[in-house]
Each structure stands twice: as structure tokens, then as C-alpha cells.
Design a protein around this motif. Structure first.
Motif, short mmCIF file in Angstrom:
data_model
loop_
_atom_site.label_atom_id
_atom_site.label_comp_id
_atom_site.label_asym_id
_atom_site.label_seq_id
_atom_site.Cartn_x
_atom_site.Cartn_y
_atom_site.Cartn_z
N ILE A 1 60.58 -19.80 52.65
CA ILE A 1 61.34 -19.27 51.53
C ILE A 1 61.68 -17.82 51.85
N GLY A 2 62.93 -17.43 51.63
CA GLY A 2 63.37 -16.08 51.95
C GLY A 2 63.91 -15.38 50.73
N MET A 3 63.28 -14.26 50.36
CA MET A 3 63.67 -13.55 49.15
C MET A 3 63.41 -12.06 49.29
N ASN A 4 64.01 -11.28 48.38
CA ASN A 4 63.69 -9.85 48.32
C ASN A 4 62.81 -9.55 47.12
N GLN A 5 61.99 -10.51 46.73
CA GLN A 5 60.94 -10.31 45.74
C GLN A 5 59.70 -11.05 46.24
N ALA A 6 58.55 -10.69 45.68
CA ALA A 6 57.29 -11.26 46.16
C ALA A 6 56.69 -12.30 45.24
N ASP A 7 57.06 -12.30 43.95
CA ASP A 7 56.38 -13.16 42.98
C ASP A 7 56.66 -14.64 43.21
N LEU A 8 57.93 -15.01 43.33
CA LEU A 8 58.24 -16.43 43.50
C LEU A 8 57.76 -16.97 44.85
N PRO A 9 57.91 -16.24 45.95
CA PRO A 9 57.30 -16.72 47.19
C PRO A 9 55.79 -16.95 47.06
N ALA A 10 55.10 -16.10 46.30
CA ALA A 10 53.67 -16.31 46.10
C ALA A 10 53.41 -17.64 45.41
N ARG A 11 54.26 -17.99 44.45
CA ARG A 11 54.11 -19.30 43.78
C ARG A 11 54.30 -20.44 44.78
N PHE A 12 55.27 -20.33 45.67
CA PHE A 12 55.48 -21.38 46.66
C PHE A 12 54.30 -21.48 47.62
N VAL A 13 53.70 -20.36 47.96
CA VAL A 13 52.52 -20.40 48.81
C VAL A 13 51.39 -21.15 48.11
N ARG A 14 51.24 -20.91 46.82
CA ARG A 14 50.17 -21.57 46.06
C ARG A 14 50.42 -23.06 45.86
N GLU A 15 51.69 -23.45 45.62
CA GLU A 15 51.98 -24.80 45.14
C GLU A 15 52.60 -25.74 46.15
N THR A 16 52.95 -25.26 47.33
CA THR A 16 53.59 -26.13 48.32
C THR A 16 52.90 -25.97 49.67
N ASP A 17 53.46 -26.68 50.63
CA ASP A 17 52.95 -26.64 52.00
C ASP A 17 53.94 -25.92 52.91
N ILE A 18 54.53 -24.82 52.41
CA ILE A 18 55.49 -24.09 53.25
C ILE A 18 54.76 -23.46 54.44
N ASP A 19 55.56 -23.21 55.47
CA ASP A 19 55.03 -22.63 56.69
C ASP A 19 55.22 -21.12 56.76
N ALA A 20 56.28 -20.62 56.08
CA ALA A 20 56.64 -19.21 56.30
C ALA A 20 57.31 -18.61 55.07
N VAL A 21 57.22 -17.30 54.98
CA VAL A 21 57.93 -16.50 53.98
C VAL A 21 58.70 -15.42 54.71
N LEU A 22 59.97 -15.29 54.37
CA LEU A 22 60.77 -14.14 54.81
C LEU A 22 60.85 -13.19 53.63
N LEU A 23 60.15 -12.09 53.74
CA LEU A 23 60.05 -11.11 52.65
C LEU A 23 60.90 -9.91 53.01
N ALA A 24 61.96 -9.69 52.25
CA ALA A 24 62.92 -8.63 52.57
C ALA A 24 62.70 -7.41 51.68
N GLY A 25 62.42 -6.28 52.30
CA GLY A 25 62.39 -5.01 51.59
C GLY A 25 61.17 -4.75 50.74
N ARG A 26 60.19 -5.67 50.75
CA ARG A 26 59.05 -5.52 49.85
C ARG A 26 57.74 -5.33 50.60
N TYR A 27 57.84 -5.01 51.89
CA TYR A 27 56.65 -4.55 52.60
C TYR A 27 57.10 -3.57 53.67
N SER A 28 57.31 -2.36 53.21
CA SER A 28 57.81 -1.28 54.06
C SER A 28 57.03 -0.02 53.78
N LEU A 29 57.34 1.05 54.50
CA LEU A 29 56.69 2.33 54.25
C LEU A 29 57.01 2.88 52.86
N LEU A 30 58.08 2.39 52.24
CA LEU A 30 58.46 2.88 50.91
C LEU A 30 58.16 1.89 49.79
#
Length: 347
Positions: free
Chosen positions: A189-218
């Protein structure tokens, strides 16, 4: 130049620590030629990049076509390719039957270009959100045609912010079927937010998350829940937007953050980050690229580049030594949270 390859979570897919984001060769904001697109992909390959990411959204399929053309001569087992589902591309049909009026009709209906969506391409197609099972299968089939390839290594659910339930109950199960059929190798799942990908990690068997802009130095919002969950569940994380759309690449008044003018306080923070980095002999770009790898869930950083020089710079910056003392000072000065794991630490 050697780049490390990391497993993407618990699956069999391995990605180079530097990934190539192909939005720019889909004419993001400004046009590049077919020749320039081929040259930048070739430069990425020469730099050791073996992970390439695209999407139908990027240039209304132009990015997929150009990336497929550039990679077709490369050994297929030596690289990983990801694309995305959630937006179906449909041809635009001008009003009326008079072919002589097609251009006028296009202009009148706003179909002259796709710059409203950020891409300098003719708007000869429109995007339609579709996270249905049928839509997902159609999207993958059409991507394979544009790419000219026989399989996709990783398929991301693309920005299902307003379509969460359909993505969870219809799109994701269809991707599971496609994975079982061998059409795709992994699901993300690829998003520029963290909450919904976290739900997919909890509830599905996904392999990967593409997290845009939400884990940076800022912006470390991904650290609150998503990254620890990903590590716990064996889900690999690809971090995009490490420069936050430009501010961390070249901080100055007028720079952009999340594709809008950066607020003064963020510009000031980025300039402070730059000053401390330079005191440790580290370009800010190098620290921005290396920071996400402090977390054990992170397998790759994805950087959008539109020239061979930008690719070479990204690879050089990723390989630039970053002393542990830099991370220590950033935390002491309140520019990084104390709990943020940094490269070289035991996370």
C-alpha cells in the motif's frame, strides 16, 4: 557504484536501498523527452539501482511506457518493478461527432493538458478511482501492456484515502488472487499518511508499505505506530519523499514542503538541520537519505529523479559517510525525537 540490497519484509522480493521513482519521466510538472527518460533510467542502472517504481497515474501511463521501454533490455531477474492500482485510465471522448472540432472540444472541456494533476502531458485520458476487484485486475492487465512485461514484482494500492473499505474488502483480496497466480510477486500500500497503512498491516497479509513524506528529518509521523507495526509483522517499508518535495534538498525561502510553499518555521528548521550537518561534514541531502535506515523495517528509499546527474548525486549522497555524532547532536538540539532510531544504533 555498489548499493546494498535488502529483503522487503518477510517475502522473497529484495530491493536496492536506493529506488528510482519514475513520476518525473511521466512529465511531472515539466516535460522530459523520450531520450532523456531513457538516459536517466540507464544512469540509475549504472549507479546500482535495481528497484524501479511507477504508476498509471504518472503522466497518464507515460511513465509506465517509458520505464518498460528502458528496462526491457535489462535482465528481468536482476531488478524489481512496482506499479500501483486504484486509478483506471479511460480515454477522453470529445463532445460531438465533428472531428474538425475535436481540439476545440478538448480545450473547452479542459482536456488540453493534465497539468491540473501535475503532469505535462495531453489529457487524452481521465483517471477514475476504482478499488473494485474487477478494476484491480483490469489495472494490472493494462499496466502490463504499457510496460511490455510479463509480470509485476510489487503492486501497491495507491492512495486509497477515501476508498479504504473497498480497498480492504475488494482490492486487497483480488491482489491476493493475482499474487497466487504469479501475475504479481508482492502486495503493498502506498500513501502519504501513516494511519491507513497501519490498519492494512494489522488486518491483511501485505508485504510492503510505501510511505511518502512521513518518515523524514522533518516529519516522523510514521514512527508513532506504522513502523513499529511493520517491524513486528515482517512488513517491509519503502520510504518516499525523504526531501519532503524539496525543502530538505535545498532549504531556502520559497522552497516547497509537501508540494506547497514551506512555512517559515519549517524553512528555519531545515536551515538549522543543514547547518549542523555541514558542521559534521555531511551534506543535508546525505543525512536525509540515510536517516530512514535507522529503523529496521525500512528496506529502501525512493527518490524521484529526472536527469542522470540527479541519479548520480542521490547514489553518492546515500553512500556518503554520516558520523553517529551528527544524529546525537540533532537529538540534543531537539531537531530529532529522542526515540527515533538512527543508523548505527541498535533499534
Amino acid at each position: 557504484m555498489n548499493l546494498r540490497h535488502n529483503p522487503l519484509g518477510r517475502g522473497t522480493v529484495r530491493v536496492s536501498e536506493l529506488g528510482f521513482g519514475a513520476a518525473a519521466i511521466g512529465n511531472l510538472f515539466t516535460a522530459v523527452s523520450d531520450e532523456q527518460a531513457a538516459q536517466v533510467v540507464a544512469a540509475a542502472w549504472e549507479a546500482g539501482v535495481r528497484y524501479f517504481d511507477t504508476a498509471p497515474h504518472y503522466g497518464l501511463g507515460l511513465s509506465e511506457r517509458r520505464l518498460g521501454d528502458a528496462l526491457r533490455a535489462m535482465p528481468r531477474d536482476e531488478y524489481v518493478l512496482s506499479t500501483k492500482v486504484g486509478r483506471i485510465l479511460e480515454p477522453v471522448t470529445p463532445d460531438g461527432d465533428d472531428l474538425a472540432n475535436d481540439l476545440a472540444n478538448d480545450l473547452a472541456n479542459g482536456f488540453a493538458n493534465d497539468l491540473a494533476n501535475g503532469f505535462a502531458v495531453p489529457a487524452d485520458h481521465r483517471r477514475r478511482w476504482d478499488f473494485s476487484a474487477e478494476g484491480v485486475r483490469r489495472s494490472i492487465e493494462e499496466s502490463l501492456t504499457r510496460l511490455g512485461l510479463d509480470r509485476i514484482d510489487l503492486a501497491y494500492l495507491h492512495d486509497p484515502d477515501d476508498h479504504a473499505e473497498q480497498a480492504l474488502t475488494e482490492a486487497y483480496p483480488e491482489l491476493e488472487r493475482l499474487r497466487a497466480e504469479g501475475v504479481i510477486g508482492a502486495i503493498g500500500i502506498g500513501m502519504n499518511q501513516a494511519d491507513l497503512p497501519a490498519r492494512f498491516v494489522r488486518e491483511t497479509d501485505i508485504d510492503a508499505v510505501l510511505l511518502a513524506g512521513r518518515y523524514s528529518l522533518l516529519d516522523q509521523r510514521g514512527l508513532a505506530e506504522l513502523l513499529p507495526l511493520a517491524a513486528e509483522h515482517g512488513v517491509g517499508v519503502v520510504v518516499g519523499g525523504v526531501f519532503n518535495s524539496g525543502l530538505l534538498a535545498d532549504p531556502k525561502p520559497g522552497a516547497t514542503f509537501d508540494y506547497a510553499a514551506a512555512p517559515d518555521e519549517l524553512v528555519d528548521r531545515a536551515l538549522r538541520l543543514k547547518s549542523i550537518c555541514e558542521r559534521h561534514g555531511v551534506p543535508l541531502r546525505a543525512a536525509a537519505l540515510r536517516f530512514p535506515f535507522g529503523h529496521p523495517a525500512v528496506a529502501s528509499v525512493l527518490v524521484g529523479t529526472r536527469s542522470a546527474a540527479e541519479v548520480r548525486d542521490a547514489a553518492a549522497m546515500l553512500n556518503h559517510p554520516v558520523p553517529e555524532g551528527l544524529w546525537t547532536e540533532l537529538k540534543e538540539r531537539g531537531l530529532l525525537p529522542a526515540e527515533a532510531p538512527t543508523p548505527g544504533e541498535a533499534a
